[in-house]
Structures are given as structure tokens and as C-alpha cells.
Motif scaffolding. Structure first.
Motif, PDB file in Angstrom:
ATOM      1  N   GLN A   7       0.842  -1.184   0.000  1.00  0.00           N
ATOM      2  CA  GLN A   7       0.000   0.000   0.000  1.00  0.00           C
ATOM      3  C   GLN A   7       0.885   1.244   0.000  1.00  0.00           C
ATOM      4  O   GLN A   7       1.848   1.324   0.743  1.00  0.00           O
ATOM      5  N   VAL A   8       0.525   2.186  -0.847  1.00  0.00           N
ATOM      6  CA  VAL A   8       1.299   3.424  -0.930  1.00  0.00           C
ATOM      7  C   VAL A   8       1.005   4.288   0.292  1.00  0.00           C
ATOM      8  O   VAL A   8      -0.136   4.446   0.696  1.00  0.00           O
ATOM      9  N   GLN A   9       2.045   4.845   0.873  1.00  0.00           N
ATOM     10  CA  GLN A   9       1.898   5.753   2.013  1.00  0.00           C
ATOM     11  C   GLN A   9       2.804   6.957   1.832  1.00  0.00           C
ATOM     12  O   GLN A   9       3.892   6.847   1.262  1.00  0.00           O
ATOM     13  N   LEU A  10       2.334   8.091   2.340  1.00  0.00           N
ATOM     14  CA  LEU A  10       3.139   9.307   2.353  1.00  0.00           C
ATOM     15  C   LEU A  10       3.307   9.740   3.804  1.00  0.00           C
ATOM     16  O   LEU A  10       2.332   9.761   4.566  1.00  0.00           O
ATOM     17  N   VAL A  11       4.526  10.101   4.161  1.00  0.00           N
ATOM     18  CA  VAL A  11       4.802  10.562   5.519  1.00  0.00           C
ATOM     19  C   VAL A  11       5.574  11.871   5.449  1.00  0.00           C
ATOM     20  O   VAL A  11       6.668  11.920   4.866  1.00  0.00           O
ATOM     21  N   GLU A  12       4.980  12.915   6.040  1.00  0.00           N
ATOM     22  CA  GLU A  12       5.640  14.216   6.081  1.00  0.00           C
ATOM     23  C   GLU A  12       6.445  14.351   7.371  1.00  0.00           C
ATOM     24  O   GLU A  12       6.111  13.744   8.393  1.00  0.00           O
ATOM     25  N   TYR A  31       1.008  15.820  -1.226  1.00  0.00           N
ATOM     26  CA  TYR A  31       0.297  14.875  -2.078  1.00  0.00           C
ATOM     27  C   TYR A  31       1.236  14.421  -3.185  1.00  0.00           C
ATOM     28  O   TYR A  31       2.154  15.155  -3.585  1.00  0.00           O
ATOM     29  N   CYS A  32       0.997  13.216  -3.673  1.00  0.00           N
ATOM     30  CA  CYS A  32       1.737  12.695  -4.818  1.00  0.00           C
ATOM     31  C   CYS A  32       0.764  11.983  -5.758  1.00  0.00           C
ATOM     32  O   CYS A  32      -0.071  11.196  -5.281  1.00  0.00           O
ATOM     33  N   ASN A  33       0.891  12.263  -7.020  1.00  0.00           N
ATOM     34  CA  ASN A  33       0.145  11.532  -8.048  1.00  0.00           C
ATOM     35  C   ASN A  33       1.012  10.352  -8.473  1.00  0.00           C
ATOM     36  O   ASN A  33       2.050  10.555  -9.105  1.00  0.00           O
ATOM     37  N   ILE A  34       0.580   9.154  -8.094  1.00  0.00           N
ATOM     38  CA  ILE A  34       1.444   7.974  -8.187  1.00  0.00           C
ATOM     39  C   ILE A  34       0.840   6.903  -9.072  1.00  0.00           C
ATOM     40  O   ILE A  34      -0.368   6.629  -9.006  1.00  0.00           O
ATOM     41  N   GLN A  35       1.711   6.292  -9.879  1.00  0.00           N
ATOM     42  CA  GLN A  35       1.314   5.102 -10.635  1.00  0.00           C
ATOM     43  C   GLN A  35       1.722   3.885  -9.824  1.00  0.00           C
ATOM     44  O   GLN A  35       2.904   3.719  -9.480  1.00  0.00           O
ATOM     45  N   ASP A  36       0.744   3.044  -9.528  1.00  0.00           N
ATOM     46  CA  ASP A  36       0.958   1.836  -8.746  1.00  0.00           C
ATOM     47  C   ASP A  36       1.534   0.743  -9.646  1.00  0.00           C
ATOM     48  O   ASP A  36       0.965   0.444 -10.692  1.00  0.00           O
ATOM     49  N   ARG A  37       2.650   0.145  -9.236  1.00  0.00           N
ATOM     50  CA  ARG A  37       3.286  -0.842 -10.109  1.00  0.00           C
ATOM     51  C   ARG A  37       2.557  -2.178 -10.104  1.00  0.00           C
ATOM     52  O   ARG A  37       2.859  -3.063 -10.910  1.00  0.00           O
ATOM     53  N   ARG A  38       1.588  -2.340  -9.203  1.00  0.00           N
ATOM     54  CA  ARG A  38       0.851  -3.610  -9.157  1.00  0.00           C
ATOM     55  C   ARG A  38      -0.179  -3.684 -10.282  1.00  0.00           C
ATOM     56  O   ARG A  38      -0.379  -4.739 -10.871  1.00  0.00           O
ATOM     57  N   ASP A  39      -0.872  -2.561 -10.534  1.00  0.00           N
ATOM     58  CA  ASP A  39      -1.932  -2.594 -11.540  1.00  0.00           C
ATOM     59  C   ASP A  39      -1.851  -1.427 -12.509  1.00  0.00           C
ATOM     60  O   ASP A  39      -2.758  -1.253 -13.333  1.00  0.00           O
ATOM     61  N   PRO A  43       4.319   0.190  -3.317  1.00  0.00           N
ATOM     62  CA  PRO A  43       4.485  -0.301  -4.687  1.00  0.00           C
ATOM     63  C   PRO A  43       4.380   0.827  -5.716  1.00  0.00           C
ATOM     64  O   PRO A  43       3.412   0.935  -6.465  1.00  0.00           O
ATOM     65  N   ILE A  44       5.420   1.653  -5.772  1.00  0.00           N
ATOM     66  CA  ILE A  44       5.418   2.847  -6.628  1.00  0.00           C
ATOM     67  C   ILE A  44       6.170   2.577  -7.918  1.00  0.00           C
ATOM     68  O   ILE A  44       7.335   2.201  -7.883  1.00  0.00           O
ATOM     69  N   SER A  45       5.481   2.779  -9.022  1.00  0.00           N
ATOM     70  CA  SER A  45       6.151   2.716 -10.315  1.00  0.00           C
ATOM     71  C   SER A  45       6.732   4.071 -10.664  1.00  0.00           C
ATOM     72  O   SER A  45       7.873   4.167 -11.111  1.00  0.00           O
ATOM     73  N   ARG A  46       5.935   5.104 -10.442  1.00  0.00           N
ATOM     74  CA  ARG A  46       6.372   6.447 -10.812  1.00  0.00           C
ATOM     75  C   ARG A  46       5.557   7.481 -10.048  1.00  0.00           C
ATOM     76  O   ARG A  46       4.364   7.305  -9.840  1.00  0.00           O
ATOM     77  N   ILE A  47       6.219   8.554  -9.629  1.00  0.00           N
ATOM     78  CA  ILE A  47       5.521   9.711  -9.098  1.00  0.00           C
ATOM     79  C   ILE A  47       5.440  10.740 -10.215  1.00  0.00           C
ATOM     80  O   ILE A  47       6.472  11.173 -10.730  1.00  0.00           O
ATOM     81  N   ASN A  48       4.247  11.106 -10.589  1.00  0.00           N
ATOM     82  CA  ASN A  48       4.066  12.120 -11.632  1.00  0.00           C
ATOM     83  C   ASN A  48       4.189  13.487 -10.982  1.00  0.00           C
ATOM     84  O   ASN A  48       5.256  13.865 -10.553  1.00  0.00           O
ATOM     85  N   HIS A  49       3.125  14.208 -10.864  1.00  0.00           N
ATOM     86  CA  HIS A  49       3.224  15.492 -10.180  1.00  0.00           C
ATOM     87  C   HIS A  49       3.033  15.298  -8.680  1.00  0.00           C
ATOM     88  O   HIS A  49       2.485  14.286  -8.228  1.00  0.00           O
ATOM     89  N   ALA A  50       3.520  16.265  -7.910  1.00  0.00           N
ATOM     90  CA  ALA A  50       3.445  16.197  -6.447  1.00  0.00           C
ATOM     91  C   ALA A  50       3.473  17.621  -5.909  1.00  0.00           C
ATOM     92  O   ALA A  50       3.885  18.554  -6.614  1.00  0.00           O
ATOM     93  N   GLY A  51       3.069  17.773  -4.674  1.00  0.00           N
ATOM     94  CA  GLY A  51       3.081  19.128  -4.143  1.00  0.00           C
ATOM     95  C   GLY A  51       2.669  19.224  -2.703  1.00  0.00           C
ATOM     96  O   GLY A  51       2.541  18.214  -2.006  1.00  0.00           O
ATOM     97  N   TRP A  52       2.480  20.467  -2.301  1.00  0.00           N
ATOM     98  CA  TRP A  52       2.133  20.767  -0.916  1.00  0.00           C
ATOM     99  C   TRP A  52       0.914  21.685  -0.852  1.00  0.00           C
ATOM    100  O   TRP A  52       0.789  22.611  -1.659  1.00  0.00           O
ATOM    101  N   TYR A  53       0.061  21.411   0.128  1.00  0.00           N
ATOM    102  CA  TYR A  53      -1.050  22.271   0.479  1.00  0.00           C
ATOM    103  C   TYR A  53      -0.933  22.581   1.963  1.00  0.00           C
ATOM    104  O   TYR A  53      -0.211  21.898   2.687  1.00  0.00           O
TER     105      TYR A  53
END
Length: 121
Positions: free
Chosen positions: A1-6, A96-104, A27-37
Motif C-alpha cells: 500500500q502506498v503511504q506518504l509521511v511528512e 500529495y503525490c500523483n502515483i502510478q501503482d506498479r501492481r496494476d 508499490p510505486i512505479s512512478r511519481i508524476n506530479h506532487a506538491g504541498w497544500y
């Protein structure tokens, strides 16, 4: 499971600096865009900064020239360098991260739980 920790939040005096980090794991294949709010108490969450896969950055007008977003592809980490901090910057900062999951190969946005930044006057 993808998790983000600040991490990296804290209490700082006006004019000081902090560096926030956001580590993505799983299971991260790629992080596309990402950022902070960020979200100040009693206010809506607002955009702070964004970086795309080519490291092109964009910022809210309120932080331009003071904040710098960056990323380390190898470490799946997003950073936010915050300089010349002002009490108006106080709030909980969310990554936040826009992530492609390598599983699916599915793509979705993931969010961290936030880190508190408090700037005293």
C-alpha cells in the motif's frame, strides 16, 4: 500500500526557515506530479506549491520567492524549503503525490497526514 509521511514541521520565529520532507513508500512505479497544500485553523486547505515529473515548479503567489519545492526521484521524496517565514504561514502542511501503482498501473493521488508549522511573531 502506498503511504506518504511528512516531517520537518515545528515552531520557528518569523523570518526563520524550515524544510519539510515527504517520503512516499510502497508499490510505486512512478511519481508524476506532487506538491504541498496547507490548512490554517478555521480556514480551507490551500495550494502552496507543485512540481511535475520534469521538475517544473509552480507556487501560490503568497509564497513565491520564499518557498522552494524540489524532489528526489531515487528517494521518492518531495521537499519544501521555506524561508522568510511569516506568522501567516502557520498551518498544517499536507503533501500529495500523483502515483502510478506498479501492481496494476493505476494512477491516483495520495495524501499524507500533515505536519504542523507554527511561526511566531
Amino acid at each position: 500500500q502506498v503511504q506518504l509521511v511528512e516531517s520537518g514541521g515545528g515552531l520557528v520565529q518569523a523570518g526563520g526557515s524550515l524544510r519539510l520532507s515527504c517520503v512516499a513508500s510502497g508499490p510505486i512505479s512512478r511519481i508524476n506530479h506532487a506538491g504541498w497544500y496547507r490548512q490554517a485553523q478555521g480556514k480551507q486547505r490551500e495550494f502552496v506549491a507543485r512540481t511535475d515529473i520534469m521538475h517544473v515548479a509552480s507556487y501560490a503567489d503568497s509564497v513565491k520567492g520564499r518557498f522552494t519545492i524540489s524532489r528526489d526521484h531515487d528517494k521518492n521524496t518531495i521537499y519544501l524549503q521555506m524561508d522568510s517565514l511569516d506568522p501567516e504561514d502557520t498551518g498544517v502542511y499536507f503533501c500529495y503525490c500523483n502515483i502510478q501503482d506498479r501492481r496494476d498501473w493505476g494512477i491516483k493521488d495520495y495524501w499524507g497526514r500533515g505536519t504542523q508549522v507554527t511561526v511566531s511573531s
